[in-house]
Design a protein around this motif. Structure first.
Motif, mmCIF file in Angstrom:
data_model
loop_
_atom_site.group_PDB
_atom_site.id
_atom_site.type_symbol
_atom_site.label_atom_id
_atom_site.label_comp_id
_atom_site.label_asym_id
_atom_site.label_seq_id
_atom_site.Cartn_x
_atom_site.Cartn_y
_atom_site.Cartn_z
ATOM 1 N N ILE A 178 0.873 -1.189 0.000
ATOM 2 C CA ILE A 178 0.000 0.000 0.000
ATOM 3 C C ILE A 178 0.903 1.230 0.000
ATOM 4 C CG2 ILE A 178 -1.755 1.255 1.306
ATOM 5 C CD1 ILE A 178 -2.506 -1.581 2.467
ATOM 6 N N PHE A 179 0.685 2.105 -0.975
ATOM 7 C CA PHE A 179 1.527 3.316 -1.043
ATOM 8 C C PHE A 179 1.026 4.364 -0.065
ATOM 9 C CE2 PHE A 179 1.906 1.750 -5.575
ATOM 10 C CZ PHE A 179 3.150 1.178 -5.371
ATOM 11 N N GLN A 180 1.954 4.974 0.658
ATOM 12 C CA GLN A 180 1.572 6.034 1.593
ATOM 13 C C GLN A 180 1.643 7.356 0.855
ATOM 14 O OE1 GLN A 180 4.052 5.733 5.041
ATOM 15 N NE2 GLN A 180 3.434 3.628 5.430
ATOM 16 N N THR A 181 0.507 7.790 0.349
ATOM 17 C CA THR A 181 0.511 8.985 -0.496
ATOM 18 C C THR A 181 0.773 10.260 0.307
ATOM 19 O OG1 THR A 181 -1.866 8.862 -0.292
ATOM 20 C CG2 THR A 181 -0.936 8.172 -2.404
ATOM 21 N N ASP A 182 0.647 10.168 1.661
ATOM 22 C CA ASP A 182 0.865 11.381 2.455
ATOM 23 C C ASP A 182 2.322 11.494 2.913
ATOM 24 O OD1 ASP A 182 0.692 9.166 4.006
ATOM 25 O OD2 ASP A 182 -0.311 10.143 5.695
ATOM 26 N N ARG A 183 3.217 10.627 2.436
ATOM 27 C CA ARG A 183 4.590 10.619 2.915
ATOM 28 C C ARG A 183 5.342 11.950 2.684
ATOM 29 N NH1 ARG A 183 8.205 5.468 1.859
ATOM 30 N NH2 ARG A 183 7.064 4.637 3.608
ATOM 31 N N PRO A 184 5.252 12.589 1.516
ATOM 32 C CA PRO A 184 5.986 13.846 1.328
ATOM 33 C C PRO A 184 5.593 14.904 2.349
ATOM 34 C CG PRO A 184 5.117 13.043 -0.755
ATOM 35 C CD PRO A 184 4.540 12.192 0.310
ATOM 36 N N VAL A 185 4.317 14.936 2.734
ATOM 37 C CA VAL A 185 3.847 15.932 3.708
ATOM 38 C C VAL A 185 4.475 15.642 5.063
ATOM 39 C CG1 VAL A 185 1.784 16.963 4.755
ATOM 40 C CG2 VAL A 185 1.670 15.998 2.443
ATOM 41 N N MET A 186 4.527 14.357 5.451
ATOM 42 C CA MET A 186 5.115 13.956 6.736
ATOM 43 C C MET A 186 6.576 14.397 6.803
ATOM 44 S SD MET A 186 2.933 11.726 8.424
ATOM 45 C CE MET A 186 3.818 10.350 9.113
ATOM 46 N N LYS A 187 7.303 14.168 5.698
ATOM 47 C CA LYS A 187 8.727 14.539 5.652
ATOM 48 C C LYS A 187 8.887 16.039 5.836
ATOM 49 C CE LYS A 187 11.057 10.999 3.005
ATOM 50 N NZ LYS A 187 11.539 10.621 1.698
ATOM 51 N N ALA A 188 8.048 16.792 5.164
ATOM 52 C CA ALA A 188 8.118 18.242 5.237
ATOM 53 C C ALA A 188 7.899 18.711 6.686
ATOM 54 C CB ALA A 188 7.055 18.845 4.326
ATOM 55 N N LEU A 189 6.979 18.054 7.395
ATOM 56 C CA LEU A 189 6.700 18.423 8.782
ATOM 57 C C LEU A 189 7.917 18.140 9.666
ATOM 58 C CD1 LEU A 189 3.030 17.181 9.262
ATOM 59 C CD2 LEU A 189 3.844 19.545 9.291
ATOM 60 N N LYS A 190 8.551 16.970 9.417
ATOM 61 C CA LYS A 190 9.715 16.588 10.235
ATOM 62 C C LYS A 190 10.842 17.591 10.090
ATOM 63 C CE LYS A 190 9.314 11.628 10.724
ATOM 64 N NZ LYS A 190 9.712 10.341 10.173
ATOM 65 N N ARG A 191 11.043 18.035 8.851
ATOM 66 C CA ARG A 191 12.138 18.983 8.613
ATOM 67 C C ARG A 191 11.939 20.289 9.384
ATOM 68 N NH1 ARG A 191 12.167 18.279 2.615
ATOM 69 N NH2 ARG A 191 13.190 16.278 2.427
ATOM 70 N N LYS A 192 10.677 20.674 9.551
ATOM 71 C CA LYS A 192 10.392 21.961 10.208
ATOM 72 C C LYS A 192 10.768 21.925 11.698
ATOM 73 C CE LYS A 192 6.743 23.811 7.303
ATOM 74 N NZ LYS A 192 5.303 23.948 7.165
ATOM 75 N N LYS A 193 10.747 20.718 12.313
ATOM 76 C CA LYS A 193 10.974 20.636 13.769
ATOM 77 C C LYS A 193 12.370 21.046 14.190
ATOM 78 C CE LYS A 193 7.462 17.318 14.922
ATOM 79 N NZ LYS A 193 7.151 15.910 15.224
#
Ligand SMILES: [Zn+2]
Ligand SMILES: [Zn+2]
Length: 279
Positions: free
Chosen positions: A264-279
Motif C-alpha cells: 500500500i503506497f503512503q501517499t501522504d509521505r511527502p507531507v510527513m517529511k516536510a513536517l519533520k524537517r520543520k521541527k
C-alpha cells in the motif's frame, strides 16, 4: 568468418494480419527462406534454425523434432536446402491453418526468443568438446507492438546478456522500442526497414557477418535507443511514471496499491517529511 561455422537462429513473426496483403507475405516469407538458404550455403559448417511466432503459439519450423529425413534431389537443387525449404513450408501451412479469430495484435515473440536461447544452449551442451558456439539470434518482426510482454522481453534480454548471446533485430514498418532495447542490451544489430522489398538485401548485407567478423566491419553507429518502460496497468510505453519502491513495478499514474506485490503506497509521505524537517 571463423572455421567452425556459425549457428543462426531466426525468430520470425507470422502474425495473421499479414494475410491482408498477399503480395507482402509472399515477398516476406521468400526473403526469410532465401536468407536461411544463403546462410547454409555460405559454409558447410553453418547451422540454421527457424522459430515462427504468431498471436497464440511459437513453433520450430526447422529443425523438426522428428529428426532429419533428406529426400532425393529434385529440380537440380541441393537436397539439404530443399529439405529445409519443405520443412519450413509444411510447418508454416499447418500453423496458419489452425489460426482462428485474432484479437491480439502482437505475436508471442518474447517466448520465441526464449526458445531460441534454449536451443543454442542445448547445442552447446551437445558438443563433444564443450565450448562457446558462434551463435546469434535474428528476430524479424512486422506486427504492431504493445507493452503487454514487457517483463518477458526484459527477462529474456537479461538472460541473453548473461550467456553472451547476441540478439539481432530487423523490424519492418514502424520502430519497435522494446526490441531495440533487446539488441542494445545483448550486443546485436537493430535496423528498421520501411518496406518489405528491402528485407533480403538488408539481411544479406547487415546480418550475414557473424559477431566476430562484425568487429572488423565499419558498420553505421547505433542510433539512440528508446529505453522507455511499459506501465504495468495499461501495458503502454511511458515517458514518466511512478515506480513501486518494493518491486520496481512501473505505473503511469498514482495508484493506492501495487498490483504486483500488494504494497500500500503512503501517499501522504511527502507531507510527513516536510513536517519533520520543520521541527
Ligand atoms: Zn498505465
Ligand atoms: Zn510493488
Amino acid at each position: 568468418m571463423t572455421g567452425d561455422g556459425s549457428v543462426l537462429v531466426m525468430v520470425v513473426d507470422v502474425h495473421p494480419q499479414m494475410a491482408e496483403q498477399p503480395e507482402y507475405i509472399h515477398s516476406y516469407l521468400n526473403s526469410v527462406i532465401a536468407f536461411a538458404n544463403y546462410h547454409l550455403a555460405f559454409s558447410r559448417m553453418n547451422k540454421v534454425a527457424l522459430i515462427a511466432a504468431n498471436h497464440h503459439e511459437t513453433r520450430f519450423l526447422y529443425p523438426q523434432p522428428t529428426g532429419e529425413k533428406v529426400d532425393r534431389q529434385k529440380d537440380g537443387r541441393l537436397e539439404y536446402l530443399n529439405h529445409v525449404d519443405e520443412s519450413i513450408a509444411e510447418e508454416l501451412k499447418d500453423m496458419m491453418c489452425k489460426t482462428q479469430s485474432v484479437k491480439q495484435t502482437e505475436s508471442l515473440l518474447s517466448g520465441a526468443i526464449c526458445r531460441a536461447l534454449l536451443y543454442t544452449k542445448r547445442l552447446e551442451e551437445e558438443e563433444t568438446i564443450k565450448k562457446k558456439l558462434n551463435s546469434r539470434i535474428l528476430v524479424i518482426k512486422i506486427s504492431t507492438d504493445t507493452g503487454s510482454q514487457y517483463l518477458n522481453y526484459i527477462n529474456t534480454y537479461l538472460s541473453a546478456q548473461k550467456i553472451g548471446a547476441a540478439i539481432d533485430v530487423c523490424v519492418i514498418g514502424s520502430d519497435c522500442g522494446l526490441l531495440q532495447q533487446g539488441a542494445d542490451i545483448s550486443g546485436g544489430y537493430y535496423c528498421c526497414l520501411q518496406d518489405v522489398s528491402e528485407l533480403l538485401q538488408s539481411l544479406v548485407m547487415m546480418y550475414q557477418p557473424d559477431i566476430a567478423t562484425r568487429k572488423k566491419l565499419n558498420a553505421p553507429p547505433p542510433e539512440s535507443v528508446d529505453y522507455r518502460a511499459a506501465c504495468f496497468c495499461h501495458h503502454t510505453l511511458v515517458d514518466m511514471g511512478n515506480v513501486c519502491s518494493n518491486c520496481l513495478s512501473v505505473y503511469c499514474r498514482t495508484v493506492p496499491l501495487c498490483s504486483t506485490c500488494d504494497v500500500i503506497f503512503q501517499t501522504d509521505r511527502p507531507v510527513m517529511k516536510a513536517l519533520k524537517r520543520k521541527k
